[in-house]
Design an enzyme around this catalytic site. Structure first.
Site, PDB file in Angstrom:
ATOM      1  N   ARG A 157      43.287  30.249  31.252  1.00 34.91           N
ATOM      2  CA  ARG A 157      42.809  31.329  32.106  1.00 34.91           C
ATOM      3  C   ARG A 157      42.483  30.816  33.500  1.00 34.91           C
ATOM      4  O   ARG A 157      41.984  29.721  33.683  1.00 34.91           O
ATOM      5  CB  ARG A 157      41.547  31.917  31.460  1.00 34.91           C
ATOM      6  CG  ARG A 157      40.743  32.807  32.354  1.00 34.91           C
ATOM      7  CD  ARG A 157      39.808  33.670  31.545  1.00 34.91           C
ATOM      8  NE  ARG A 157      38.822  32.898  30.818  1.00 34.91           N
ATOM      9  CZ  ARG A 157      37.679  32.485  31.357  1.00 34.91           C
ATOM     10  NH1 ARG A 157      37.388  32.753  32.594  1.00 34.91           N
ATOM     11  NH2 ARG A 157      36.830  31.794  30.638  1.00 34.91           N
ATOM     12  N   ARG A 202      43.665  31.800  39.739  1.00 35.17           N
ATOM     13  CA  ARG A 202      42.535  32.244  40.543  1.00 35.17           C
ATOM     14  C   ARG A 202      42.310  31.378  41.776  1.00 35.17           C
ATOM     15  O   ARG A 202      41.710  31.814  42.748  1.00 35.17           O
ATOM     16  CB  ARG A 202      41.266  32.254  39.696  1.00 35.17           C
ATOM     17  CG  ARG A 202      40.546  33.536  39.948  1.00 35.17           C
ATOM     18  CD  ARG A 202      39.230  33.799  39.377  1.00 35.17           C
ATOM     19  NE  ARG A 202      38.562  32.814  38.605  1.00 35.17           N
ATOM     20  CZ  ARG A 202      37.314  32.999  38.235  1.00 35.17           C
ATOM     21  NH1 ARG A 202      36.668  34.095  38.585  1.00 35.17           N
ATOM     22  NH2 ARG A 202      36.707  32.093  37.513  1.00 35.17           N
ATOM     23  N   ARG A 253      45.830  40.559  44.034  1.00 31.59           N
ATOM     24  CA  ARG A 253      45.029  40.960  42.874  1.00 31.59           C
ATOM     25  C   ARG A 253      44.345  42.315  43.048  1.00 31.59           C
ATOM     26  O   ARG A 253      44.245  43.105  42.116  1.00 31.59           O
ATOM     27  CB  ARG A 253      44.017  39.847  42.594  1.00 31.59           C
ATOM     28  CG  ARG A 253      42.762  40.198  41.810  1.00 31.59           C
ATOM     29  CD  ARG A 253      43.011  40.353  40.316  1.00 31.59           C
ATOM     30  NE  ARG A 253      41.743  40.410  39.607  1.00 31.59           N
ATOM     31  CZ  ARG A 253      40.981  41.509  39.538  1.00 31.59           C
ATOM     32  NH1 ARG A 253      41.357  42.613  40.118  1.00 31.59           N
ATOM     33  NH2 ARG A 253      39.840  41.475  38.879  1.00 31.59           N
ATOM     34  N   ASP A 264      44.541  39.683  29.269  1.00 37.42           N
ATOM     35  CA  ASP A 264      43.216  39.190  28.899  1.00 37.42           C
ATOM     36  C   ASP A 264      43.009  39.403  27.406  1.00 37.42           C
ATOM     37  O   ASP A 264      43.652  40.277  26.809  1.00 37.42           O
ATOM     38  CB  ASP A 264      42.103  39.899  29.687  1.00 37.42           C
ATOM     39  CG  ASP A 264      40.794  39.113  29.612  1.00 37.42           C
ATOM     40  OD1 ASP A 264      40.599  38.192  30.421  1.00 37.42           O
ATOM     41  OD2 ASP A 264      39.978  39.388  28.706  1.00 37.42           O
ATOM     42  N   TYR A 309      32.203  39.203  21.844  1.00 33.24           N
ATOM     43  CA  TYR A 309      32.029  40.116  22.985  1.00 33.24           C
ATOM     44  C   TYR A 309      31.640  41.513  22.508  1.00 33.24           C
ATOM     45  O   TYR A 309      30.778  42.165  23.109  1.00 33.24           O
ATOM     46  CB  TYR A 309      33.308  40.179  23.824  1.00 33.24           C
ATOM     47  CG  TYR A 309      33.532  38.940  24.668  1.00 33.24           C
ATOM     48  CD1 TYR A 309      32.615  38.573  25.656  1.00 33.24           C
ATOM     49  CD2 TYR A 309      34.644  38.135  24.488  1.00 33.24           C
ATOM     50  CE1 TYR A 309      32.815  37.436  26.426  1.00 33.24           C
ATOM     51  CE2 TYR A 309      34.848  36.990  25.255  1.00 33.24           C
ATOM     52  CZ  TYR A 309      33.927  36.651  26.218  1.00 33.24           C
ATOM     53  OH  TYR A 309      34.120  35.524  26.983  1.00 33.24           O
TER      54      TYR A 309
END
Ligand code: CP3
Length: 318
Positions: free
Chosen positions: A2, A6, A15, A51, A126
């Site tokens: 991940r 970025r 983005r 994701d 989560y």
């Protein structure tokens, strides 16, 4: 990993604001973002821009990804009744944008595309905590306090992950990675009892596809043997365990993936180079080694450093 993208200015340029789920929902954009690190770094594989919460969000559990925070759930999973809020995933109907992204990327790439899903424990954490957690206290309380609901939850999440991964493979992904990022919060006994059976269902359900199956978590040194036993072909390792030791733990028929500490990439180049070479040397003890970072790229990482790391791995600096 991940966030490879970025650190890239070209990622930030396209983005857009808001939830990453909006960007993932636009196949042309998601495909472009998937390709950016491959173009910039010349890596040997691409990882799909998506994701781990996409399937649960797509079936309407009420999940979003808050910028700078991570996954957040409006009404967290509390008890047995919440099982009704989870239904099977129909990938072509629920996540057509993921499949379209895979098709576009697979058509443009000349390296393999890695599809992925979140493993049942990490996604459950989560849903139960409602946001990123350091202790996983609510998750463990449910697991131990109401094991039958827990097992129903992780079995349902296993079916979601399996359906998603199979659909990504059908659309053109040539390897898949199951992220159990936070499994390292568990003891081996708890992992084996409460998590391993559900993760194993996913790997077994992929066996007939013939694609390489990768399994990754953070802080999983004590779990590496069990994670291998879940059925992966490649076991990811963070920087805490040297790869030659990890190779012993996962057994003779598995490859290892990792494990440069992403923080090292912020150090001066001679340090980065020496540590990269040390990872390559330790990885040579395993029957197979996929060079990678031990976890996600820090956003402040200089892209030129990552480019040079790739060159060292490719043997371009002697
Ligand atoms: O690098 C990539 O773009 C690959 C695609 C990818 C993303 N998430 C995009 C993303 C992958 C493989 C993931 C998996 C993922 N998502 C994991 C497992 C891998 C790991 O790192 O352990 C986990 C635990 C998540 C959940 C998640 N999503 C977190 C904790 C965060 C970070 C929140 C933050 O901003 O610090 C996200 C958001 C997220 N997913 C980003 C990216 C590129 C961050 C930037 C953004 O929102 O644009």
């Amino acid at each position: 990993m991940r966030q490879a993208g970025r650190s890239l200015p070209e990622y930030r340029a396209v983005r857009g604001e808001g939830s990453i789920l909006d960007a993932i929902g636009k196949p042309e954009l998601a495909a472009e973002i998937t390709l950016q690190p491959v173009r910039r770094y010349g890596v040997d594989a691409a990882i799909l821009y998506s994701d781990i919460v996409v399937p649960v969000a797509a079936i309407g559990f009420g999940v979003d990804v808050a910028p700078g925070v991570g996954p957040v759930v409006a009404e967290p999973f509390h008890s047995k009744d919440d099982l009704r809020r989870l239904r099977p995933l129909e990938p072509a109907i629920d996540t057509p944008y993921v499949l379209e992204t895979v098709r576009i990327v697979a058509g443009e790439l000349d390296v393999p595309l890695i599809g992925f899903a979140g493993a049942p424990f990490t996604v459950a954490s989560y849903l139960v905590e409602g946001r990123p957690s350091r202790t996983y206290a609510k998750t463990k309380a449910l697991m131990k306090g109401d094991p039958s609901t827990w097992h129903a939850l992780v079995d349902t999440l296993a079916e979601l992950a399996l359906a998603s991964l199979r659909s990504q493979i059908e659309a053109g992904a040539s390897a898949v990675q199951l992220f159990d990022s936070w499994a390292g919060a568990l003891s081996p006994a708890d992992y084996e009892r409460y998590v391993l059976p559900a993760s194993r269902r996913i790997f077994e359900g992929l066996a007939d596809t013939g694609v390489p199956r990768l399994h990754f978590g953070v802080g999983t040194g004590e779990l590496l043997g069990l994670m291998a036993a879940a059925g992966a072909d490649v076991v990811g390792v963070d920087w805490r365990v040297p790869l030659d030791v990890a190779a012993q733990r996962v057994g003779p028929d598995k490859a290892v993936q990792g494990n440069l500490d992403p923080a090292v990439c912020l150090a001066p180049w001679d340090v980065v180079e020496a540590e990269t070479r040390a990872v390559l040397r330790a990885g040579a003890a395993a029957p197979g080694h996929v060079f990678n970072l031990g976890h996600g790229v820090f956003p402040e990482t200089d892209p030129d450093v990552l480019k040079r790391v790739v060159e060292v791995v490719h043997g371009e600096h002697g």
